[in-house]
Design an enzyme around this catalytic site. Structure first.
Site, short mmCIF file in Angstrom:
data_model
loop_
_atom_site.label_atom_id
_atom_site.label_comp_id
_atom_site.label_asym_id
_atom_site.label_seq_id
_atom_site.Cartn_x
_atom_site.Cartn_y
_atom_site.Cartn_z
N ARG A 170 0.83 -1.22 0.00
CA ARG A 170 0.00 0.00 0.00
C ARG A 170 0.86 1.26 0.00
NH1 ARG A 170 -5.02 -1.75 3.90
NH2 ARG A 170 -6.15 -2.78 2.24
N LYS A 184 -21.45 -15.20 0.85
CA LYS A 184 -22.87 -14.90 1.07
C LYS A 184 -23.45 -13.99 0.00
CE LYS A 184 -22.62 -14.82 6.09
NZ LYS A 184 -22.78 -13.87 7.18
N GLY A 213 -9.74 -7.28 -1.92
CA GLY A 213 -9.99 -8.38 -0.99
C GLY A 213 -9.57 -9.73 -1.55
N GLY A 216 -13.93 -3.07 0.29
CA GLY A 216 -15.22 -2.47 0.63
C GLY A 216 -15.57 -1.33 -0.31
#
Ligand code: AMP
Length: 391
Positions: free
Chosen positions: A36, A198, A348, A371
């Site tokens: 990062r 999910k 992710g 996110g």
């Protein structure tokens, strides 16, 4: 998404306050992965080359918000930055206050000051206007290069932009450019791939992508719920019972756009050592759990992907952390590397999957924000992006 960038403003002699995402993995106070920090280097170097002085700010982890905690200090990150830039980087003892203000005002052109963790103050996450004003007092121009935090309206990502000319850095610009391809005038055929555990946390993404793409491929645990909604007995597979009705509605409204697995790699919950076997999606045996997509599904997905001009991927096709169930995810990663389409990978797990498959460099864009990229694909306006000046 046309936001002003560091190239649109004269930075010569200016104090630039830059929000970066140095929320890096640490072990005992030492940075263990500098990815990062490296990702922010092009903007940092450009700003310094323009003759500006630079004040860098970031959050790190989840401190309590009541002052300095050594465990969450950005000191090690500032050391890594100094090494990468090959120049000294001063670390302030805080991110606001008279001492930090005087340090920032005394910076000379080309010098760098790193602020301490903005989350040492609870006002950061509350987006407190007084706190944002104190941050703004440190610079003359605000640059946001922290895409991974742009979905949060915090003082250092949104509030501060009210008090300074606010522009984007190169990393932010690249993220917006590629993710916008997925939501505005996409190249066609446009194939979106969603996976992961999910559907309940991805319903908004599914619904938004269905209005944009030509084909939506669904794999991973999410697919089990759709297969159950089609009436298949999924035995012990991960199925979200509470989302079955939603899945039924999505199937009914998506016409031929939705592509689901036709087979899967099935493991036995009762015997985790048992060798997994391939079964058709409607023939999962009792006690079995569908853990990965099977070879016929890979082939069916491949037939669509080979003609695609744009592919957006978020979420693994199976429990890829376990080598017995990683083949589907890696097969998709490799297909994307060779299909010739523009390929945009959400952050992710999908980012780590393309890396593990050794094909990250062959992707057009791998997002740095899990996110944030998901919220972008939902069609939401990210507060950290909305706060930047339009071109
Ligand atoms: P998410 O955070 O929703 O993107 O989910 C990622 C997780 O989904 C990974 O840790 C995978 O192991 C898990 N996953 C993917 N496919 C399956 C599956 N078929 N059954 C259970 N878990 C799965």
């Amino acid at each position: 998404m046309n936001k002003k960038t560091v190239k649109d403003i004269d930075l010569q002699g200016k104090r630039v306050l830059m929000r970066v995402d140095f929320n890096v993995p640490m072990d005992k106070g030492v940075v263990t992965d500098d990815k990062r920090i490296r990702a922010a280097l092009p903007t940092i170097q450009y700003v310094l080359e323009q003759g500006a002085s630079l004040i860098v700010m970031s959050h790190l982890g989840r401190p309590k918000g009541v002052g300095f905690e050594a465990e969450f200090s950005l000191k090690s990150a500032s050391d890594v930055l100094a090494k990468l830039l090959n120049k000294p980087v001063k670390i302030a003892s805080d991110c606001i206050g008279t001492e930090v203000e005087s340090l920032s005002k005394n910076l000379k052109s080309g010098e760098v000051l790193m602020l301490e963790n903005v989350r040492f103050h609870k006002e950061e996450e509350k987006n407190d206007p007084e706190f944002a004003k104190k941050l703004a007092a440190l610079g003359e121009i605000y640059v946001n290069d922290a895409f991974g935090s742009a979905h949060r309206a915090h003082a250092s990502t949104e509030g501060v932009a009210k008090y300074l000319p606010a522009i984007s850095g190169f990393l932010m610009q690249q993220e917006l450019e590629y993710l916008s391809k997925a939501t505005m005038n996409p190249e066609r055929p446009y194939v979106a791939i969603l996976g992961g555990a999910k559907i309940s946390d991805k319903i908004a993404v599914i619904e938004n992508l269905l209005t944009k793409c030509d084909t939506l491929i669904i794999g991973g645990g999410m697919a089990n719920t759709f297969l159950a909604a089609k009436g298949f007995n999924m035995a012990e597979s991960l199925v979200e019972q509470t989302a079955i009705d939603t899945a039924k509605k999505i199937i009914a409204n998506s016409g031929s756009k939705l592509l689901l697995p036709v087979d899967g790699v099935v493991g036995l919950k009762a015997d985790p050592q048992a060798q997994p076997k391939i079964f058709d999606a409607n023939k999962v045996p009792s006690g079995g759990s569908m853990m990965d997509i099977g070879p016929r599904s890979i082939e069916s997905f491949s037939n669509v992907l080979k003609n695609a001009k744009l592919v957006v991927w978020n979420g693994p096709m199976g429990v890829f952390e376990d080598p017995r169930y990683s083949e589907g995810t890696f097969a998709i990663a490799k297909l994307l590397a060779t299909c010739g389409a523009t390929t945009v990978i959400g952050g992710g797990d999908s980012a780590s999957a393309v890396k593990k498959a050794g094909v990250a460099k062959q992707m057009s864009h791998v997002s740095t924000g899990g996110g944030a990229s998901l919220e972008f694909l939902e069609g939401k306006i990210l507060p950290g992006v909305a706060a930047l000046m339009d071109k």
